[in-house]
Motif scaffolding. Structure first.
Motif, PDB file in Angstrom:
ATOM      1  N   VAL A 197      -8.629 -16.113  13.411  1.00 23.88           N
ATOM      2  CA  VAL A 197      -9.448 -15.565  14.456  1.00 23.88           C
ATOM      3  C   VAL A 197      -8.752 -13.912  14.243  1.00 23.88           C
ATOM      4  O   VAL A 197      -7.839 -13.568  14.003  1.00 23.88           O
ATOM      5  CB  VAL A 197      -8.967 -15.891  15.865  1.00 23.88           C
ATOM      6  N   VAL A 198      -9.818 -13.207  14.177  1.00 23.27           N
ATOM      7  CA  VAL A 198      -9.792 -11.609  14.305  1.00 23.27           C
ATOM      8  C   VAL A 198     -10.369 -11.034  15.102  1.00 23.27           C
ATOM      9  O   VAL A 198     -11.741 -11.097  15.464  1.00 23.27           O
ATOM     10  CB  VAL A 198     -10.246 -11.131  12.852  1.00 23.27           C
ATOM     11  N   ASN A 199      -9.680 -10.366  16.003  1.00 27.13           N
ATOM     12  CA  ASN A 199     -10.216  -9.556  17.303  1.00 27.13           C
ATOM     13  C   ASN A 199     -10.567  -8.212  16.923  1.00 27.13           C
ATOM     14  O   ASN A 199      -9.639  -7.724  16.135  1.00 27.13           O
ATOM     15  CB  ASN A 199      -9.390  -9.819  18.381  1.00 27.13           C
ATOM     16  N   MET A 200     -11.614  -7.527  17.320  1.00 28.66           N
ATOM     17  CA  MET A 200     -11.817  -6.230  17.129  1.00 28.66           C
ATOM     18  C   MET A 200     -11.193  -5.315  18.290  1.00 28.66           C
ATOM     19  O   MET A 200     -11.519  -5.284  19.373  1.00 28.66           O
ATOM     20  CB  MET A 200     -13.315  -5.865  17.222  1.00 28.66           C
ATOM     21  N   CYS A 201     -10.075  -4.654  17.986  1.00 30.76           N
ATOM     22  CA  CYS A 201      -9.464  -3.808  18.752  1.00 30.76           C
ATOM     23  C   CYS A 201      -9.756  -2.481  18.558  1.00 30.76           C
ATOM     24  O   CYS A 201     -11.124  -2.156  18.525  1.00 30.76           O
ATOM     25  CB  CYS A 201      -7.860  -3.884  18.440  1.00 30.76           C
ATOM     26  N   SER A 202      -9.067  -1.127  18.622  1.00 32.40           N
ATOM     27  CA  SER A 202      -9.402  -0.134  18.815  1.00 32.40           C
ATOM     28  C   SER A 202      -8.112   0.776  18.586  1.00 32.40           C
ATOM     29  O   SER A 202      -7.018   0.489  19.165  1.00 32.40           O
ATOM     30  CB  SER A 202     -10.142   0.632  19.799  1.00 32.40           C
ATOM     31  N   ILE A 203      -8.378   2.129  18.055  1.00 29.86           N
ATOM     32  CA  ILE A 203      -7.285   2.941  18.118  1.00 29.86           C
ATOM     33  C   ILE A 203      -6.913   3.511  19.344  1.00 29.86           C
ATOM     34  O   ILE A 203      -5.942   3.801  19.764  1.00 29.86           O
ATOM     35  CB  ILE A 203      -7.572   4.345  17.241  1.00 29.86           C
ATOM     36  N   ALA A 204      -7.959   3.255  20.366  1.00 32.41           N
ATOM     37  CA  ALA A 204      -7.780   3.692  21.816  1.00 32.41           C
ATOM     38  C   ALA A 204      -6.708   2.419  22.564  1.00 32.41           C
ATOM     39  O   ALA A 204      -6.516   3.260  23.648  1.00 32.41           O
ATOM     40  CB  ALA A 204      -9.251   3.294  22.462  1.00 32.41           C
ATOM     41  N   ALA A 205      -6.481   1.647  21.787  1.00 26.46           N
ATOM     42  CA  ALA A 205      -5.186   0.630  22.576  1.00 26.46           C
ATOM     43  C   ALA A 205      -3.960   1.382  22.617  1.00 26.46           C
ATOM     44  O   ALA A 205      -3.454   1.018  23.487  1.00 26.46           O
ATOM     45  CB  ALA A 205      -5.506  -0.652  21.868  1.00 26.46           C
ATOM     46  N   ALA A 206      -3.817   2.217  21.540  1.00 25.82           N
ATOM     47  CA  ALA A 206      -2.520   2.654  21.450  1.00 25.82           C
ATOM     48  C   ALA A 206      -2.450   4.254  21.616  1.00 25.82           C
ATOM     49  O   ALA A 206      -1.354   4.942  22.056  1.00 25.82           O
ATOM     50  CB  ALA A 206      -1.790   2.455  19.994  1.00 25.82           C
ATOM     51  N   ALA A 207      -3.480   4.958  21.250  1.00 28.03           N
ATOM     52  CA  ALA A 207      -3.427   6.419  21.391  1.00 28.03           C
ATOM     53  C   ALA A 207      -4.175   6.914  22.810  1.00 28.03           C
ATOM     54  O   ALA A 207      -5.356   6.406  22.844  1.00 28.03           O
ATOM     55  CB  ALA A 207      -4.389   7.026  20.135  1.00 28.03           C
ATOM     56  N   GLY A 208      -3.742   7.961  23.535  1.00 26.54           N
ATOM     57  CA  GLY A 208      -4.390   8.448  24.567  1.00 26.54           C
ATOM     58  C   GLY A 208      -5.509   9.358  24.129  1.00 26.54           C
ATOM     59  O   GLY A 208      -5.395  10.441  23.887  1.00 26.54           O
ATOM     60  N   LEU A 209      -6.709   8.885  24.361  1.00 23.44           N
ATOM     61  CA  LEU A 209      -7.966   9.410  23.824  1.00 23.44           C
ATOM     62  C   LEU A 209      -8.541   9.940  25.271  1.00 23.44           C
ATOM     63  O   LEU A 209      -8.728   9.489  26.023  1.00 23.44           O
ATOM     64  CB  LEU A 209      -8.913   8.901  23.297  1.00 23.44           C
TER      65      LEU A 209
END
Length: 247
Positions: free
Chosen positions: A123-135
């Motif tokens: 299973v591969v889920n689509m996450c984002s840089i936004a999960a860890a970086a404060g944008l």
């Protein structure tokens, strides 16, 4: 003798696969030998809204009946959101979390019986840089992707001993139709594109095909010891602190 394609004989299900990153993923997996079932709201053989549990179960069952198995699930479907924490209503928070987080739950839950029978389940889920970086202006979207990251690790722990590997990809800003619409709505689209490109250390938007390559790596039977991983495809945005380009 030439080696068989790495996904030969495997069936991959890709949500949100009719355009953007999902389409690139479907094409990449197909090129590597997989039979690919695309689930999306339209323009596909398997029409499915991931916020509708009955529709999800029906679509997953239809995929299994057509292909005889499901080995790989790519949870790519999702929606964007703009604004600070004060910008969106409760209803909008529920709508985005329902699609981006609970949608992953619905699809994976429906596919689990088939994945448990696969010798190469992933299973591969689509996450984002936004999960860890404060944008800036991404409070709701970031919260949803932070939940995807946590969910991925919890799923990996739950299912690794069943032979099901769970990982996620965290793209930076990708050159997709959704980003294109954001740029078109900006006061100065060219300046906005330049700003989005400049915040990624390699100086450009991420190509969807680059994200697809990362998904294929995580889903591949060749990556059998890769479990619970978040793989960044962001031009170095999460980890690097390079000096600004001299003007």
């Amino acid at each position: 003798m030439s080696e068989l394609p790495e996904f030969e004989g495997l069936v991959a299900l890709v949500t949100g696969g009719a355009s953007g990153i999902g389409r690139a993923v479907a094409q990449e997996l197909s090129a590597r030998g997989a039979q690919v079932a695309v689930l999306d709201l339209k323009d596909t053989d398997f029409v499915c809204d991931v916020t509708d549990d009955a529709a999800v179960r029906a679509a997953v069952t239809a995929v299994a009946e057509r292909f005889g198995r499901i080995d790989v699930v790519v949870n790519n479907a999702g929606i964007g959101a703009l604004g600070t924490v004060a910008a969106n209503s409760d209803a909008e928070w529920m709508r985005v979390l329902d699609a981006n987080v609970v949608g992953i739950v619905r699809v994976t839950r429906a596919a689990l019986p088939y994945l448990r029978r696969s010798p190469h389940a992933a299973v591969v889920n689509m996450c984002s840089i936004a999960a860890a970086a404060g944008l800036p202006e991404r409070a709701l979207y970031s919260a949803s992707k932070g939940a995807v990251l946590a969910l991925t690790r919890a799923m990996a722990a739950d299912h690794v001993r069943e032979g099901i590997r769970v990982n996620c990809v965290s793209p930076g800003t990708v050159d997709t139709p959704w980003v294109g619409r954001l740029l078109d709505a900006a006061d100065d689209p060219a300046a906005e594109r330049a700003a989005l490109s400049a915040r990624q250390p390699h100086g450009r938007l991420v190509d969807p095909r680059e994200v697809a390559g990362a998904v294929a790596y995580l889903a591949s039977p060749k990556s059998a010891s890769t479990v619970g991983v978040e793989l960044a495809v962001d031009g170095g945005m999460a980890a690097l602190r390079v000096r600004p380009v001299a003007s």
